[in-house]
Design an enzyme around this catalytic site. Structure first.
Site, PDB file in Angstrom:
ATOM      1  N   LYS A 154       0.816  -1.219   0.000  1.00  0.00           N
ATOM      2  CA  LYS A 154       0.000   0.000   0.000  1.00  0.00           C
ATOM      3  C   LYS A 154       0.852   1.272   0.000  1.00  0.00           C
ATOM      4  O   LYS A 154       2.041   1.259   0.321  1.00  0.00           O
ATOM      5  CB  LYS A 154      -0.982  -0.016   1.170  1.00  0.00           C
ATOM      6  CG  LYS A 154      -2.116  -1.008   0.932  1.00  0.00           C
ATOM      7  CD  LYS A 154      -3.340  -0.735   1.760  1.00  0.00           C
ATOM      8  CE  LYS A 154      -4.507  -1.587   1.270  1.00  0.00           C
ATOM      9  NZ  LYS A 154      -5.720  -1.425   2.091  1.00  0.00           N
TER      10      LYS A 154
ATOM     11  N   ARG B 200      -3.975 -10.186   4.537  1.00  0.00           N
ATOM     12  CA  ARG B 200      -4.321 -10.198   3.113  1.00  0.00           C
ATOM     13  C   ARG B 200      -3.135  -9.635   2.338  1.00  0.00           C
ATOM     14  O   ARG B 200      -2.801  -8.457   2.469  1.00  0.00           O
ATOM     15  CB  ARG B 200      -5.589  -9.370   2.892  1.00  0.00           C
ATOM     16  CG  ARG B 200      -6.121  -9.385   1.477  1.00  0.00           C
ATOM     17  CD  ARG B 200      -7.432  -8.607   1.398  1.00  0.00           C
ATOM     18  NE  ARG B 200      -7.971  -8.616   0.041  1.00  0.00           N
ATOM     19  CZ  ARG B 200      -7.645  -7.730  -0.892  1.00  0.00           C
ATOM     20  NH1 ARG B 200      -6.795  -6.740  -0.612  1.00  0.00           N
ATOM     21  NH2 ARG B 200      -8.168  -7.822  -2.106  1.00  0.00           N
TER      22      ARG B 200
END
Length: 350
Positions: A289, A324
């Site tokens: 991210k 995840r």
């Protein structure tokens, strides 16, 4: 009132009875709480939590309760140690690997099977990008993208979750052999989704975002992001349970990167253990991210493995049950090493 487990310990056997507690039935033990009441913060030993009243007793009971495994057909997903959910995008425009498998169900399924072979407990299949500014995908197009992939993976023996906010896509994926629904809108984007989940009995992941109806990337100003995200998820879990979904079939996700600044994301990650007070398993999605790039000289997406692993291990340290990730093999290896360290510490061996 909110309780955040702190003062984690390596050797719980060395403490008197009642002085430490096990976090959510997992591998972590802790000796104290940070107690958050309005603007006041204090530290209270675990042994003294009973004096804090009914709200504290409820939170404490949720925090220490083991999470019931999800029995999904012939597969069982346990939550007594962290597992990996591998990200499999079948989209043309996802921020990390968009386009790699679009229009190729067999190739996508092959990639998912490889993730499972590398140690992923779950393969999370998505057919619509949720990055900021991504185009909305018509539900029938999204279903056509994901259903053939889900079917192939399920037939190969993989445990599959469907990453979608649309009831029609959830229904198609579950019919194709999917077992879990992962909704970034916490069942708020599609008015039909909550009833579908209640009727199907499928486990569901509820993620926080400040504006789920609008895509999840609004930018509110948080007074205390940790408390506000916790309260939002607590209210959402209560609403979903009231609609007929078993609390034991709900997982929560604080939504790192969705409508949060870098400062907000760091506060949530540092306070992750507080989310055990929701009484549900926790999913953490931080792989590759933007916050990693923000902390490392704007490193591009392809060069964020180190940061992704660091955050995954931080999640494991906080007792997160599901991580995840894009990089399955590397994350599984990191968790195996972390698990070895925990086993050694908990055994009392010198």
């Amino acid at each position: 009132m909110h309780l955040r487990p702190i003062h984690f310990v390596d050797a719980p056997f060395a403490y008197p009875d009642g002085a430490v507690a096990r976090l959510a039935g997992g591998l972590q033990w802790f000796a104290a709480y940070e107690v958050i009441e309005h603007d006041r913060r204090s530290i209270v030993p675990v042994a003294e939590v009973a004096r804090l009243g009914e709200r504290a007793a409820t939170l404490h009971a949720r925090i220490i309760a083991p999470r019931a495994p999800w029995v999904l057909g012939e597969r069982t997903l346990r939550f007594d140690q962290p597992h990996v959910a591998g990200i499999l995008n079948v989209t043309p425009d996802s921020f990390s690997d968009g386009g790699a498998h679009v229009g190729d169900p067999a190739g996508a399924a092959s990639a998912g099977v490889a993730m499972a072979a590398a140690g992923a407990a779950v393969i999370d299949v998505g057919g619509e990008s949720t990055r900021p500014g991504a185009a909305l995908v018509w539900e029938e197009d999204e279903a056509r993208r994901v259903a053939p992939v889900v079917e192939r993976l399920a037939r190969a023996g993989a445990l599959v979750s469907i990453d979608t906010r649309k009831a029609a896509v959830m229904e198609a994926a579950l019919a194709a052999g999917g077992a879990i629904v992962n909704d970034v809108s916490a069942l708020l984007w599609d008015d039909r989704a909550l009833e579908l989940i209640a009727r199907s009995g499928a486990p569901v992941v509820l993620m926080h975002s400040p504006d789920p109806k609008a895509g999840g990337h609004g930018r509110p100003i948080y007074r205390d992001v940790l408390v506000e995200v916790f309260d939002w998820l607590e209210a959402r879990v209560a609403a979903v349970v009231a609609a007929g979904v078993d609390r034991a079939r709900i997982m929560v996700d604080p939504g790192i990167g969705f409508g949060k600044s870098l400062t907000d994301n760091l506060a949530l990650l540092n306070g992750l253990a507080m989310f055990h007070g929701l009484g549900c398993p926790i999913m953490l999605g931080v792989s590759r991210k933007r916050m990693i790039g923000a902390l490392d000289n704007e490193a591009p997406v392809a060069e964020r493995l180190g940061g992704s692993i660091a955050l995954a291990v931080a999640g494991a340290q906080a007792g997160v049950q599901s991580l995840r990730v894009h990089d399955v093999a590397a994350t599984v290896q990191a968790l195996r090493v972390w698990r070895g360290l925990r086993d050694r510490a908990l055994s009392g061996a010198s």
